[in-house]
Design an enzyme around this catalytic site. Structure first.
Site, mmCIF file in Angstrom:
data_model
loop_
_atom_site.group_PDB
_atom_site.id
_atom_site.type_symbol
_atom_site.label_atom_id
_atom_site.label_comp_id
_atom_site.label_asym_id
_atom_site.label_seq_id
_atom_site.Cartn_x
_atom_site.Cartn_y
_atom_site.Cartn_z
ATOM 1 N N PHE A 144 0.821 -1.225 0.000
ATOM 2 C CA PHE A 144 0.000 0.000 0.000
ATOM 3 C C PHE A 144 0.850 1.269 0.000
ATOM 4 C CE2 PHE A 144 1.102 0.962 4.295
ATOM 5 C CZ PHE A 144 1.197 -0.261 4.956
ATOM 6 N N THR A 152 -6.354 0.755 12.296
ATOM 7 C CA THR A 152 -5.896 1.305 11.017
ATOM 8 C C THR A 152 -6.827 0.975 9.857
ATOM 9 O OG1 THR A 152 -3.662 0.889 11.823
ATOM 10 C CG2 THR A 152 -3.892 1.281 9.451
ATOM 11 N N ASN A 186 -7.888 6.628 5.663
ATOM 12 C CA ASN A 186 -8.510 6.296 6.966
ATOM 13 C C ASN A 186 -8.575 7.490 7.894
ATOM 14 O OD1 ASN A 186 -5.828 6.566 7.513
ATOM 15 N ND2 ASN A 186 -5.573 4.549 8.480
ATOM 16 N N HIS A 211 -4.009 10.216 11.484
ATOM 17 C CA HIS A 211 -2.740 9.571 11.867
ATOM 18 C C HIS A 211 -2.472 9.894 13.322
ATOM 19 C CE1 HIS A 211 1.564 8.588 12.012
ATOM 20 N NE2 HIS A 211 1.662 9.701 12.688
HETATM 21 N N1 GDP Z 1 -4.692 0.240 1.832
HETATM 22 C C1 GDP Z 1 -4.041 -0.038 2.947
HETATM 23 N N2 GDP Z 1 -3.442 0.968 3.608
HETATM 24 C C2 GDP Z 1 -2.816 0.654 4.763
HETATM 25 C C3 GDP Z 1 -2.744 -0.663 5.276
HETATM 26 N N3 GDP Z 1 -2.041 -0.637 6.455
HETATM 27 C C4 GDP Z 1 -1.678 0.659 6.651
HETATM 28 N N4 GDP Z 1 -2.146 1.439 5.640
HETATM 29 C C5 GDP Z 1 -1.967 2.884 5.483
HETATM 30 O O1 GDP Z 1 -0.688 3.250 5.959
HETATM 31 C C6 GDP Z 1 -0.825 4.160 7.075
HETATM 32 C C7 GDP Z 1 0.255 3.848 8.072
HETATM 33 O O2 GDP Z 1 0.132 2.487 8.476
HETATM 34 P P1 GDP Z 1 0.337 2.092 10.035
HETATM 35 O O3 GDP Z 1 1.418 2.947 10.620
HETATM 36 O O4 GDP Z 1 0.438 0.617 10.089
HETATM 37 O O5 GDP Z 1 -1.082 2.510 10.664
HETATM 38 P P2 GDP Z 1 -1.451 3.709 11.657
HETATM 39 O O6 GDP Z 1 -0.297 3.918 12.604
HETATM 40 O O7 GDP Z 1 -2.706 3.250 12.333
HETATM 41 O O8 GDP Z 1 -1.701 4.915 10.769
HETATM 42 C C8 GDP Z 1 -2.230 3.861 7.613
HETATM 43 O O9 GDP Z 1 -2.766 4.939 8.348
HETATM 44 C C9 GDP Z 1 -2.993 3.636 6.316
HETATM 45 O O10 GDP Z 1 -3.299 4.864 5.693
HETATM 46 C C10 GDP Z 1 -3.383 -1.699 4.518
HETATM 47 O O11 GDP Z 1 -3.357 -2.880 4.870
HETATM 48 N N5 GDP Z 1 -4.025 -1.329 3.381
HETATM 49 MG MG MG Z 2 1.636 4.117 12.230
#
Ligand code: GDP
Ligand code: MG
Ligand code: ATP
Length: 178
Positions: free
Chosen positions: A64, A98, A122, A125
């Site tokens: 992604f 997330t 989503n 952040h």
């Molecule tokens: N489409 C997609 N986007 C993702 C996925 N996991 C993470 N993201 C995107 O990447 C951003 C950062 O990922 P992460 O740090 O794991 O999540 P966060 O800390 O909850 O924002 C997330 O807020 C989403 O916008 C996924 O499995 N699919």
């Molecule tokens: Mg994160």
């Protein structure tokens, strides 16, 4: 006299999908205020693709990553240093998980459950640890000195009347001495 719990800082972002809908952005800010967070610093900016890549370096190579970086540099984002007791965990709890395509069923009352569109878009952040919060605050507010804030401003936040300035998007102390 209640024991004043130390305020923790976290970095919160309203993503382009939210900033493009000002009424939703203000709804989310009100939710943040209602959950006892202070807005310490706020700014609006549009990331270059390179800056978005730098910010999300930890996700380089993930399936992604490209759509995430394209999305995060697709329009203005609203960036905030929030303060609260246990701010990092409490903001992540308020945001919800997330992946929105599950969150809308599992945590519909969370911010991402209510306002998220897809796993990429989503809505928000939040820093995921004290170290990340330090780095992310430095990334967006290089001039902000956490130690200085803890000494000069945090005490005012803990035990004085504060008001939220909706234009500047930050709290200020009504005490004329400040
Ligand atoms: N489409 C997609 N986007 C993702 C996925 N996991 C993470 N993201 C995107 O990447 C951003 C950062 O990922 P992460 O740090 O794991 O999540 P966060 O800390 O909850 O924002 C997330 O807020 C989403 O916008 C996924 O499995 N699919
Ligand atoms: Mg994160
Ligand atoms: N290449 C992939 N490998 C594994 N899972 C994927 C892949 N592409 C998408 N997904 C998953 O499919 C779901 C939908 O992805 P996503 O949220 O990105 O929707 P989208 O329609 O592409 O929206 P956006 O344009 O905002 O990315 C998510 O759970 C995501 O993790």
């Amino acid at each position: 006299m209640s024991i004043l719990k130390p305020l923790q800082l976290t970095l919160a972002i309203l993503k382009p999908d939210i900033v493009a809908q000002p009424h939703i952005a203000s709804q989310i800010k009100n939710i943040i205020l209602r959950h006892g967070f202070y807005f310490v610093r706020s700014k609006l900016l549009t990331l270059t693709r390179a800056k978005a890549e730098e910010f999300y370096k930890e996700h380089e190579g993930k399936f992604f990553h490209n759509r995430l970086v394209s999305f995060m540099s697709s329009g203005p984002i609203s960036i905030h240093i929030l303060a609260r007791e246990n701010a990092i965990a409490e903001w992540r709890k308020l945001m919800g998980p997330t992946k929105v395509l599950r969150t809308i069923y599992e945590n519909p009352e969370s911010i991402r459950g209510q306002f998220g569109l897809t796993d990429t878009r989503n809505s928000t952040h939040g820093s995921d640890s004290p170290e990340t919060a330090k780095c992310e605050i430095k990334f967006f507010f290089p001039e902000f000195n956490i130690k200085e804030w803890e000494v000069s401003e945090a005490p005012l936040f803990s035990d004085r009347k504060l008001e939220f300035d909706p234009v500047k998007g930050v709290h200020f102390c009504v005490d004329p001495k400040w």
